[in-house]
Design an enzyme around this catalytic site. Structure first.
Site, mmCIF file in Angstrom:
data_model
loop_
_atom_site.group_PDB
_atom_site.id
_atom_site.type_symbol
_atom_site.label_atom_id
_atom_site.label_comp_id
_atom_site.label_asym_id
_atom_site.label_seq_id
_atom_site.Cartn_x
_atom_site.Cartn_y
_atom_site.Cartn_z
ATOM 1 N N ARG A 114 7.033 -1.258 3.475
ATOM 2 C CA ARG A 114 6.605 0.056 3.981
ATOM 3 C C ARG A 114 7.664 1.099 3.657
ATOM 4 O O ARG A 114 7.371 2.254 3.403
ATOM 5 C CB ARG A 114 6.330 -0.009 5.494
ATOM 6 C CG ARG A 114 5.981 1.352 6.080
ATOM 7 C CD ARG A 114 5.271 1.326 7.432
ATOM 8 N NE ARG A 114 5.598 0.218 8.289
ATOM 9 C CZ ARG A 114 6.741 0.063 8.988
ATOM 10 N NH1 ARG A 114 7.678 0.984 8.917
ATOM 11 N NH2 ARG A 114 6.940 -0.991 9.720
ATOM 12 N N ASP A 167 -2.112 22.756 -2.283
ATOM 13 C CA ASP A 167 -2.873 21.605 -2.759
ATOM 14 C C ASP A 167 -3.213 21.868 -4.227
ATOM 15 O O ASP A 167 -4.022 22.744 -4.550
ATOM 16 C CB ASP A 167 -4.137 21.437 -1.904
ATOM 17 C CG ASP A 167 -4.940 20.193 -2.269
ATOM 18 O OD1 ASP A 167 -4.894 19.774 -3.435
ATOM 19 O OD2 ASP A 167 -5.635 19.662 -1.376
ATOM 20 N N TYR A 170 -10.577 21.895 0.869
ATOM 21 C CA TYR A 170 -11.313 20.637 0.909
ATOM 22 C C TYR A 170 -11.814 20.380 2.331
ATOM 23 O O TYR A 170 -11.062 20.534 3.290
ATOM 24 C CB TYR A 170 -10.365 19.530 0.441
ATOM 25 C CG TYR A 170 -10.982 18.161 0.426
ATOM 26 C CD1 TYR A 170 -11.923 17.816 -0.539
ATOM 27 C CD2 TYR A 170 -10.632 17.208 1.369
ATOM 28 C CE1 TYR A 170 -12.494 16.560 -0.554
ATOM 29 C CE2 TYR A 170 -11.194 15.943 1.353
ATOM 30 C CZ TYR A 170 -12.123 15.623 0.390
ATOM 31 O OH TYR A 170 -12.683 14.381 0.372
ATOM 32 N N LYS A 213 -7.990 12.097 -7.841
ATOM 33 C CA LYS A 213 -8.742 12.964 -8.747
ATOM 34 C C LYS A 213 -8.106 12.968 -10.149
ATOM 35 O O LYS A 213 -8.066 11.943 -10.773
ATOM 36 C CB LYS A 213 -8.851 14.365 -8.137
ATOM 37 C CG LYS A 213 -9.217 14.364 -6.637
ATOM 38 C CD LYS A 213 -10.614 13.843 -6.337
ATOM 39 C CE LYS A 213 -10.847 13.554 -4.858
ATOM 40 N NZ LYS A 213 -10.649 14.679 -3.966
HETATM 41 C C1 LIG Z 1 -10.306 14.866 -2.577
HETATM 42 C C2 LIG Z 1 -9.422 15.948 -2.147
HETATM 43 C C3 LIG Z 1 -8.573 15.787 -1.043
HETATM 44 C C4 LIG Z 1 -8.564 14.533 -0.201
HETATM 45 O O1 LIG Z 1 -8.052 13.457 -0.912
HETATM 46 P P1 LIG Z 1 -8.439 11.922 -0.622
HETATM 47 O O2 LIG Z 1 -7.696 11.201 -1.681
HETATM 48 O O3 LIG Z 1 -9.927 11.805 -0.729
HETATM 49 O O4 LIG Z 1 -7.959 11.619 0.762
HETATM 50 C C5 LIG Z 1 -7.729 16.842 -0.727
HETATM 51 N N1 LIG Z 1 -7.732 18.000 -1.432
HETATM 52 C C6 LIG Z 1 -8.553 18.181 -2.484
HETATM 53 C C7 LIG Z 1 -8.513 19.481 -3.221
HETATM 54 C C8 LIG Z 1 -9.428 17.177 -2.875
HETATM 55 O O5 LIG Z 1 -10.246 17.380 -3.920
#
Ligand SMILES: *Cc1c(COP(=O)(O)O)cnc(C)c1O
Length: 386
Positions: free
Chosen positions: A53, A177, A106, A202
């Site tokens: 961890r 983000d 998101y 992504k």
């Molecule tokens: C998908 C996404 C998230 C969340 O991520 P996860 O890996 O699904 O927890 C956060 N911000 C954006 C812009 C996203 O497209």
């Protein structure tokens, strides 16, 4: 690496954070599938490796790689994008604090913030594309500003440098983000952001085969606090997923160039058709964010939204596609399509969606890296069939 040959992006993507394995010379970082490590005496560890961890060498390599790509001194990897975002909340906020969040972030991010209201953390959603709106939303107890640029699915841009200045004047941290742009197209730390977060699920992962997140910090001090949250809660990615991500980042520049090229061709094609009411893409010279996109990004990305006016027309368009696959998520090599109002953004109240311009007829394309001719033919046939 002892002597890094270059600080250019593609070279870093392939080499940063990784060295041949000391024991075997294996050129690729091994998948250290272990929960614990032998100690040479009581509390005598090998390089701090006491428990997985806390540290795992495959994860350490990934964190070094992603920190280099975003241009920060330190990164912490997480099991999902939302786990990464939660680490930011727990690092920056205490009961009684306030945070300002973009109003088109998101959906899961906003759901997480609503959960934190139970612990006495208040948030306001504002359109961060308008720096004055952000300025007005700041309170003396605001400790964190969170934004996405470009946003999902409206493709609105926020001026990172302007927002950083406003956040810092109020003694708050700015977290960006960067999931949609990736560090190949936009580097928020170089524009004044304090933290960059990704859903590595992504574009960074890029192959729709894993879930992950990362936070890259502008300072060691913030980075150590994030790493502490990572250790305390243990929302860490397993070594196999870290390995897959290390493999993915090697081709990030190549993939992003292909995503951008295909998206530009599709936007050009859609612009010549009469069916879409509107095409949303930061690379369109008449779009609101175009000038800012040219200033703050080095390309316009692979996400395109199309307004088909009504839910029926949107659903008919989507039903006619054979190469674009109907699914949530984005950023993989294969092209995906979704109808945000009924899928990814179904949890946003209808009045909020209407106020933002997120209509029932909006269709979001995650343009993959297949042959552009095939993607265009697929969209053309689907438009013909409406
Ligand atoms: C998908 C996404 C998230 C969340 O991520 P996860 O890996 O699904 O927890 C956060 N911000 C954006 C812009 C996203 O497209």
């Amino acid at each position: 690496m002892q002597t890094r040959p270059s600080d250019r992006f593609a070279t870093l993507a392939i080499h940063a954070g990784q060295e041949p394995d000391a024991a075997s010379g294996a050129i690729m970082t091994p998948i250290f599938q272990t929960s614990t490590y032998v100690q040479d005496g009581v509390a005598v560890t090998r390089g701090g490796h006491e428990y997985a961890r806390v540290l795992n060498p495959t994860r350490t390599a990934l964190e070094g790689n992603l920190a280099a790509l975003e241009g920060g001194p330190v990164a912490s990897a997480f099991a999902s994008g939302l786990a990464a975002i939660e680490a930011i909340l727990k690092t920056c906020l205490s009961a009684g604090d306030h945070l300002v969040c973009g109003d088109n972030v998101y959906g899961g991010t906003e759901r997480l913030l609503r959960f934190y209201e139970r612990f006495g953390i208040v948030f306001d959603s504002v359109n961060t594309s308008d720096p004055e709106a952000l300025e007005d939303a700041m309170r003396p107890e605001t400790r964190l500003v969170m934004l996405e640029t470009p946003t999902n699915p409206l493709m609105r841009l926020s001026d990172i440098a302007a927002c950083a200045e406003i956040a810092h004047r109020g003694n708050a941290v700015l977290a960006v983000d960067n999931t949609f742009a990736t560090p190949f197209l936009q580097r928020p730390l170089s524009l004044g952001a304090d933290l960059v977060v990704h859903s590595t699920t992504k574009y960074i992962g890029g192959h729709s085969d894993l879930l992950g997140g990362v936070v890259v910090s502008a300072s060691m001090k913030l980075g150590e606090s994030i790493a502490r949250q990572q250790m305390v809660t243990g929302a860490v990615p397993g070594p196999m997923d870290c390995y897959l991500l290390l493999r993915s980042t090697k081709t990030l520049p190549v993939r992003m160039k292909a995503h951008c090229e295909n998206a530009a061709r599709i936007v050009e094609f859609l612009g010549g058709r009469k069916e879409p009411e509107r095409v949303l893409y930061p690379g369109l010279p008449d779009s609101e964010g175009y000038e800012l996109a040219c200033r703050q990004m080095t390309g316009f990305g692979g996400m395109v939204s199309v307004d088909m006016v009504s839910r029926e027309r949107a659903e008919s368009f989507v039903a006619g596609m054979r190469l674009f696959t109907l699914a949530e998520s984005l950023g993989g090599v294969e092209s995906l399509v979704c109808v945000p109002a009924r899928m990814t953004h179904a949890s946003v109240p209808p009045e909020r969606r209407a106020a933002m311009g997120l209509t029932d007829g909006l269709v979001r394309l995650s343009v993959g890296i297949e042959d552009a001719e095939d993607l265009i033919a697929d969209l053309g046939e689907a438009l013909d069939g409406i």
